[in-house]
Design a protein around this motif. Structure first.
Motif, short mmCIF file in Angstrom:
data_model
loop_
_atom_site.label_atom_id
_atom_site.label_comp_id
_atom_site.label_asym_id
_atom_site.label_seq_id
_atom_site.Cartn_x
_atom_site.Cartn_y
_atom_site.Cartn_z
N LYS A 66 42.90 41.26 -3.64
CA LYS A 66 41.74 42.12 -3.42
C LYS A 66 41.95 43.45 -4.13
N GLU A 91 37.76 47.33 -2.04
CA GLU A 91 37.16 46.42 -1.06
C GLU A 91 38.09 46.21 0.11
N ASN A 149 37.82 42.35 4.86
CA ASN A 149 36.58 41.75 5.36
C ASN A 149 35.62 41.45 4.20
N ASP A 150 35.48 42.40 3.25
CA ASP A 150 34.62 42.18 2.09
C ASP A 150 35.06 40.95 1.31
N LEU A 151 36.37 40.82 1.13
CA LEU A 151 36.92 39.68 0.40
C LEU A 151 36.62 38.37 1.12
N VAL A 186 34.18 37.76 3.32
CA VAL A 186 32.74 37.51 3.30
C VAL A 186 32.33 36.95 1.94
N LEU A 187 32.84 37.56 0.86
CA LEU A 187 32.52 37.08 -0.48
C LEU A 187 32.99 35.64 -0.67
N ALA A 188 34.21 35.35 -0.25
CA ALA A 188 34.75 34.00 -0.39
C ALA A 188 33.93 33.00 0.43
N GLU A 235 30.74 33.29 1.34
CA GLU A 235 29.44 33.12 0.70
C GLU A 235 29.54 32.16 -0.48
N ARG A 236 30.59 32.31 -1.29
CA ARG A 236 30.78 31.41 -2.44
C ARG A 236 31.00 29.98 -1.98
N GLU A 237 31.78 29.80 -0.94
CA GLU A 237 32.05 28.45 -0.45
C GLU A 237 30.80 27.81 0.11
N ARG A 264 27.67 28.47 -0.86
CA ARG A 264 26.85 28.11 -2.02
C ARG A 264 27.41 26.87 -2.71
#
Length: 101
Positions: free
Chosen positions: A43, A47, A50-52, A54-56, A58-60, A62
């Motif tokens: 990271k 960031e 938590n940001d990391l 959430v991003l991971a 969201e990608r998973e 999608r």
């Protein structure tokens, strides 16, 4: 006690609880220590962890939705009869036409 008032109170209370759950949907997640250490090393400083996460996530989500859509397309395409290749017909039609070159 008037039952109508109690019912209205419960409906109101239920609405408040639903609203609170929508704005405060925090959960506790336990990660393996090695994964957590790796996440901290990748990271960036701007960031939060938590940001990391959430991003991971969201990608998973999608990725999995895309995979599910792809599998659905493949399943549907198996149900559709195979269409004949029109390439030869197109060539025959073109050869039969006079062309001004």
């Amino acid at each position: 006690m008037h039952h109508g008032g109690a019912h209205q109170y419960l409906v109101l209370l239920y609405g408040v609880i639903e609203w609170y759950n929508k704005i405060d949907s925090r959960i506790t997640v336990r990660f393996p220590a090695e994964l957590l250490d790796n996440a901290k090393t990748v990271k960036n400083d701007a960031e939060s962890l938590n940001d990391l996460v959430v991003l991971a996530l969201e990608r998973e989500v999608r990725r999995r939705k895309g995979l599910a859509a792809h599998e659905k397309i493949l399943a549907i395409s198996k149900q559709i009869p195979q269409q004949p290749d029109a390439t030869e017909l197109i060539h025959q039609l073109r050869e039969g036409e006079e062309r001004d070159v």
